[in-house]
Design a protein around this motif. Structure first.
Motif, PDB file in Angstrom:
ATOM      1  N   ALA A  69       4.615  37.623  40.900  1.00  0.00           N
ATOM      2  CA  ALA A  69       3.363  38.301  40.578  1.00  0.00           C
ATOM      3  C   ALA A  69       2.579  37.528  39.535  1.00  0.00           C
ATOM      4  O   ALA A  69       3.116  36.710  38.789  1.00  0.00           O
ATOM      5  CB  ALA A  69       3.651  39.714  40.065  1.00  0.00           C
ATOM      6  N   ILE A  70       1.292  37.807  39.503  1.00  0.00           N
ATOM      7  CA  ILE A  70       0.405  37.399  38.416  1.00  0.00           C
ATOM      8  C   ILE A  70      -0.145  38.672  37.795  1.00  0.00           C
ATOM      9  O   ILE A  70      -0.664  39.548  38.499  1.00  0.00           O
ATOM     10  CB  ILE A  70      -0.743  36.506  38.913  1.00  0.00           C
ATOM     11  CG1 ILE A  70      -0.203  35.143  39.355  1.00  0.00           C
ATOM     12  CG2 ILE A  70      -1.794  36.319  37.819  1.00  0.00           C
ATOM     13  CD1 ILE A  70      -1.267  34.209  39.898  1.00  0.00           C
ATOM     14  N   ASP A  71      -0.013  38.782  36.496  1.00  0.00           N
ATOM     15  CA  ASP A  71      -0.556  39.923  35.777  1.00  0.00           C
ATOM     16  C   ASP A  71      -1.989  39.602  35.383  1.00  0.00           C
ATOM     17  O   ASP A  71      -2.234  38.757  34.533  1.00  0.00           O
ATOM     18  CB  ASP A  71       0.305  40.200  34.535  1.00  0.00           C
ATOM     19  CG  ASP A  71      -0.263  41.308  33.670  1.00  0.00           C
ATOM     20  OD1 ASP A  71      -1.156  42.031  34.152  1.00  0.00           O
ATOM     21  OD2 ASP A  71       0.188  41.445  32.520  1.00  0.00           O
ATOM     22  N   GLY A  72      -2.932  40.293  36.010  1.00  0.00           N
ATOM     23  CA  GLY A  72      -4.340  40.027  35.721  1.00  0.00           C
ATOM     24  C   GLY A  72      -4.732  40.360  34.303  1.00  0.00           C
ATOM     25  O   GLY A  72      -5.730  39.847  33.804  1.00  0.00           O
ATOM     26  N   LEU A  73      -3.963  41.226  33.629  1.00  0.00           N
ATOM     27  CA  LEU A  73      -4.238  41.548  32.232  1.00  0.00           C
ATOM     28  C   LEU A  73      -3.607  40.542  31.280  1.00  0.00           C
ATOM     29  O   LEU A  73      -3.851  40.593  30.075  1.00  0.00           O
ATOM     30  CB  LEU A  73      -3.750  42.962  31.902  1.00  0.00           C
ATOM     31  CG  LEU A  73      -4.436  44.092  32.672  1.00  0.00           C
ATOM     32  CD1 LEU A  73      -3.927  45.439  32.191  1.00  0.00           C
ATOM     33  CD2 LEU A  73      -5.950  44.019  32.539  1.00  0.00           C
ATOM     34  N   GLY A  74      -2.771  39.658  31.804  1.00  0.00           N
ATOM     35  CA  GLY A  74      -2.302  38.530  31.013  1.00  0.00           C
ATOM     36  C   GLY A  74      -1.033  38.726  30.236  1.00  0.00           C
ATOM     37  O   GLY A  74      -0.527  37.775  29.631  1.00  0.00           O
ATOM     38  N   LEU A  75      -0.451  39.937  30.220  1.00  0.00           N
ATOM     39  CA  LEU A  75       0.742  40.140  29.412  1.00  0.00           C
ATOM     40  C   LEU A  75       1.958  39.466  30.039  1.00  0.00           C
ATOM     41  O   LEU A  75       2.919  39.145  29.336  1.00  0.00           O
ATOM     42  CB  LEU A  75       1.000  41.636  29.219  1.00  0.00           C
ATOM     43  CG  LEU A  75      -0.149  42.394  28.538  1.00  0.00           C
ATOM     44  CD1 LEU A  75       0.238  43.838  28.290  1.00  0.00           C
ATOM     45  CD2 LEU A  75      -0.538  41.732  27.235  1.00  0.00           C
ATOM     46  N   GLY A  76       1.924  39.256  31.337  1.00  0.00           N
ATOM     47  CA  GLY A  76       3.050  38.590  31.988  1.00  0.00           C
ATOM     48  C   GLY A  76       3.034  37.087  31.837  1.00  0.00           C
ATOM     49  O   GLY A  76       4.067  36.438  31.958  1.00  0.00           O
TER      50      GLY A  76
ATOM     51  N   VAL B 181       1.847  38.846  44.324  1.00  0.00           N
ATOM     52  CA  VAL B 181       1.039  40.055  44.181  1.00  0.00           C
ATOM     53  C   VAL B 181       0.269  39.987  42.868  1.00  0.00           C
ATOM     54  O   VAL B 181       0.796  39.550  41.843  1.00  0.00           O
ATOM     55  CB  VAL B 181       1.916  41.328  44.260  1.00  0.00           C
ATOM     56  CG1 VAL B 181       2.998  41.314  43.202  1.00  0.00           C
ATOM     57  CG2 VAL B 181       1.065  42.578  44.118  1.00  0.00           C
ATOM     58  N   LEU B 182      -0.987  40.382  42.909  1.00  0.00           N
ATOM     59  CA  LEU B 182      -1.804  40.501  41.705  1.00  0.00           C
ATOM     60  C   LEU B 182      -1.763  41.949  41.252  1.00  0.00           C
ATOM     61  O   LEU B 182      -1.995  42.874  42.047  1.00  0.00           O
ATOM     62  CB  LEU B 182      -3.244  40.090  41.990  1.00  0.00           C
ATOM     63  CG  LEU B 182      -4.213  40.239  40.806  1.00  0.00           C
ATOM     64  CD1 LEU B 182      -3.915  39.206  39.728  1.00  0.00           C
ATOM     65  CD2 LEU B 182      -5.662  40.122  41.270  1.00  0.00           C
ATOM     66  N   LEU B 183      -1.478  42.153  39.979  1.00  0.00           N
ATOM     67  CA  LEU B 183      -1.404  43.504  39.437  1.00  0.00           C
ATOM     68  C   LEU B 183      -1.902  43.499  38.008  1.00  0.00           C
ATOM     69  O   LEU B 183      -2.271  42.459  37.472  1.00  0.00           O
ATOM     70  CB  LEU B 183       0.037  44.038  39.528  1.00  0.00           C
ATOM     71  CG  LEU B 183       1.188  43.064  39.224  1.00  0.00           C
ATOM     72  CD1 LEU B 183       1.376  42.891  37.749  1.00  0.00           C
ATOM     73  CD2 LEU B 183       2.477  43.529  39.867  1.00  0.00           C
TER      74      LEU B 183
END
Length: 690
Positions: free
Chosen positions: A448-455, A432-434
């Motif tokens: 998941a992939i964090d689109g904002l990059g914090l993950g 999931v992209l979030l």
């Protein structure tokens, strides 16, 4: 009859537990009612910590999700490690929040114990003291829970309570280093240095306190020498920061943490320094008015805390602890004002400053109380004012805590439940992209992939790409193997224009009422369609080198420079024509690019490993439709100067290509492209054989 010391100690612990546990019950009770019995979390960021804790418990420390690789996006290095034992003990799912609550209460009681030790007479617990001093130690726990805005953060499930416990122990260690005999003082100084480093590892803004504490230790060095003492007190923090920066650089390509890259105003390439300064001033104003004024009882009563802190700073016995606390409190506020989100999330970034001010005020009350009956009366009056003034905010903060917890449960937790339900169906999502949403992957169990990059995801620069713009995030997704690309989105549509609406098909949504904490009242679930993305590794025939503009990985590899500030904004489009770069008819293809304003330039370096001998080449520039423009193109080593290229009007709704012959180029050359007339919409650059 005088009570035995152990009875007094037992009574003190009971008197400390009552306000701490009472405050916890006051916040958790109403929140549990609003969530229907699920453990409350007023911030989704709590679940980000839970994700890091679960990964650590499963043998993947410093990863948000096992398999995603190293992440520098956790705001605390130590807090997930403190939560991990709870996960191993069986506190799973949202109930890891119960373990976090128990940890918070224990941490606050530990902070109360540390404060009591700081308030003891200089000779230690057994030293004689006047009857005018003892009462300060008895009311010390009230200073810890006196400010409702701070209590909101203490019990939120974030790292703030752990920070408080480490803060208290670091202050006690500084006091011990000050009072220790010369033979023991080096060990105590090193202990203080290690706890200061732990403070910074728990919350990076604490560097504003760790540095003054190290100076205070050196100031009390006595016969040991200031330089060696300063080294013992500061070297652990320096080594921690150096090791963290080196790890970030090795695994992510950035010296800074992802949170700094994503959130600090200084990281944004588009605003001018003046525009950034204005935002910092706005943040400072909001923090001062809302956190250091309204939360403390209003314009006048809010001055009581810093006044008592100033008394402690002037007192010979307490100044080596009080001065660092005041410097740390206001220094931290200045530092968090650089954070673009400082004014949001119920001012949680101001919590460390409030904690430091409260501790300094308690020291000030004790310093006054030592100076006789009249001064003790003044101290009592000021202490009562400091403790009572913020109390009017309890009802509002407790209500906000409950409503925020209901928001997180009603939106993020519910989205996680629905995605988990999809995982049991015939089209189970694989990823999931979030956007910076912790509850969804943690509770659903879906990677998941964090689109904002914090993950973090395998060292790819999602954090910096998200600052540059949504199309830059899509460029990174294009780099992934199709089997790795997220097939489900859980996003706020208003945050992800150009991604959710272009590559997603809306299949579900969760909307909440009375939103007080979420970024928007509706979070939408999409099914992904990445058919407009190029296959990874696709290469145009005859290409010697290419730069995919707004793909930050490609830009970095070519030393690409865009006009900043006020230029180089990232844009994106899905258009037909030229999907293979040749300009012919083709299926629609996505590409991201940058706007190069008139009079500004972009430049890049030809790959030193490019398979080209020195000589002529052709530069092919992808753009979209628009009116006539003129470009100036030059290979900076070529003495032939800049070639002017007139570009006629291009048809709208399709890709177009501009070809520029270069007379003499070789690997390592710097190519400059200036916009001489109009704004150039630059999407892709190819260097072709002539």
């Amino acid at each position: 009859m005088r009570r035995a010391p152990w009875i007094r100690l037992l009574l003190w612990h009971a008197s400390a537990a009552i306000p701490v546990l009472g405050a916890a019950a006051a916040f958790y009770g109403p929140a549990l009612e609003t969530t229907g019995g699920a453990w409350p979390a007023p911030l989704d960021d709590v679940y980000i910590h839970f994700g890091f804790a679960r990964a650590a418990a499963l043998g993947h420390p410093f990863s948000w999700i096992p398999g995603n690789g190293y992440s520098s996006g956790g705001t605390s290095l130590t807090y997930p490690l403190a939560l991990a034992p709870g996960y191993l003990l069986g506190f799973r799912g949202a109930w890891l929040g119960l373990f976090a609550a128990l940890l918070a209460c224990a941490a606050l009681l530990d902070l109360c114990r540390s404060l009591r030790r700081l308030l003891e007479p200089r000779g230690g617990p057994g030293a004689a003291s006047s009857r005018w001093v003892g009462w300060v130690g008895w009311i010390a726990p009230l200073f810890v829970v006196a400010v409702p805005l701070l209590d909101w953060s203490w019990f939120s499930g974030m790292e703030v309570a752990l920070l408080g416990a480490v803060l208290g122990r670091a202050l006690v260690a500084v006091r011990r280093a000050e009072l220790a005999p010369p033979a023991r003082r080096p060990a105590e100084q090193l202990r203080a240095g290690l706890l200061a480093a732990l403070l910074v590892a728990t919350r990076p803004e604490a560097i504003t306190l760790a540095a003054p504490l190290a100076v205070a230790v050196a100031h009390a060095a006595g016969s040991l020498g200031a330089a060696a003492s300063l080294a013992r007190a500061s070297l652990p923090t320096a080594l921690l920061l150096g090791a963290h920066a080196a790890a970030n650089r090795a695994f992510t390509g950035e010296w800074g943490a992802a949170g700094a890259v994503r959130k600090l105003l200084l990281s944004n390439p588009y605003p001018t320094p003046l525009e950034k300064a204005v935002e910092v001033i706005k943040n400072l104003a909001a923090l001062r008015v809302q956190a250091l004024e309204s939360a403390l009882g209003g314009p006048w009563l809010s001055l009581v805390l810093p006044l008592l802190g100033a008394v402690a700073a002037l007192d010979r016995r307490s100044r080596r602890v009080a001065v660092p606390l005041l410097l740390g409190a206001y220094g931290s506020l200045l530092l968090v004002a650089l954070n673009a989100t400082a004014r949001y999330q119920n001012l949680r970034y101001a919590a460390p400053s409030l904690a430091m001010l409260l501790l300094a005020a308690a020291l000030g009350a004790e310093a006054l109380a030592r100076r006789g009956r009249l001064a003790a009366g003044v101290a009592a009056a000021l202490a009562v004012a400091a403790l009572a003034a913020p109390s009017a905010g309890f009802a509002r903060q407790i209500d906000h805590f409950a409503r925020a917890s209901a928001n997180i449960a009603g939106q993020h937790v519910e989205v996680a439940r629905r995605i988990a339900a999809r995982a049991r169906g015939p089209r189970a999502p694989r990823r999931v992209l979030l956007g910076d949403a912790g509850a969804i992957p943690y509770l659903s169990g879906i990677p998941a992939i964090d689109g904002l990059g914090l993950g973090g995801y395998r060292g790819m620069p999602f954090a910096r790409a998200s600052v540059h713009g949504v199309p830059a995030v899509v460029e990174l997704i294009e780099r992934l193997d199709p089997a790795e690309r997220p097939d489900v989105f859980a996003l706020y549509p208003s945050w992800w224009g150009g991604l959710a609406d272009v590559f997603g098909r809306r299949v579900d949504a969760v909307k909440i009422d009375d939103n007080v904490i979420c970024a928007a009242d509706e979070k939408v679930i999409y099914e992904a369609d990445w058919s407009a993305l190029a296959p990874p590794g696709e290469r145009r025939a005859g290409v010697i080198d290419e730069v995919d503009i707004a793909d930050l990985v490609d830009e970095r590899a070519h030393g690409y420079a865009f006009p900043s500030p006020r230029g180089g904004w990232v844009i994106g489009a899905v258009l037909p024509g030229g999907g293979d770069g040749a300009g012919g008819d083709s299926a629609p293809r996505f590409d991201a690019g940058r706007l190069i304003p008139e009079g500004r330039e972009q430049s890049f370096t030809i790959d030193a490993a490019a398979a080209i001998a020195r000589g002529p080449a052709v530069l092919a520039l992808r753009t979209d439709g628009g009116g006539p423009i003129a470009l100036g193109v030059a290979a900076l080593r070529d003495a032939g100067g800049e070639a002017r290229v007139e570009v006629p009007e291009r048809p709208a709704g399709r890709w177009s290509e501009i070809r520029v012959p270069l007379r003499d180029v070789m690997p390592g050359d710097r190519i400059r492209i200036r916009s001489l007339l109009g704004t150039f919409r630059s999407f892709h650059v190819w260097l072709l054989r002539p």
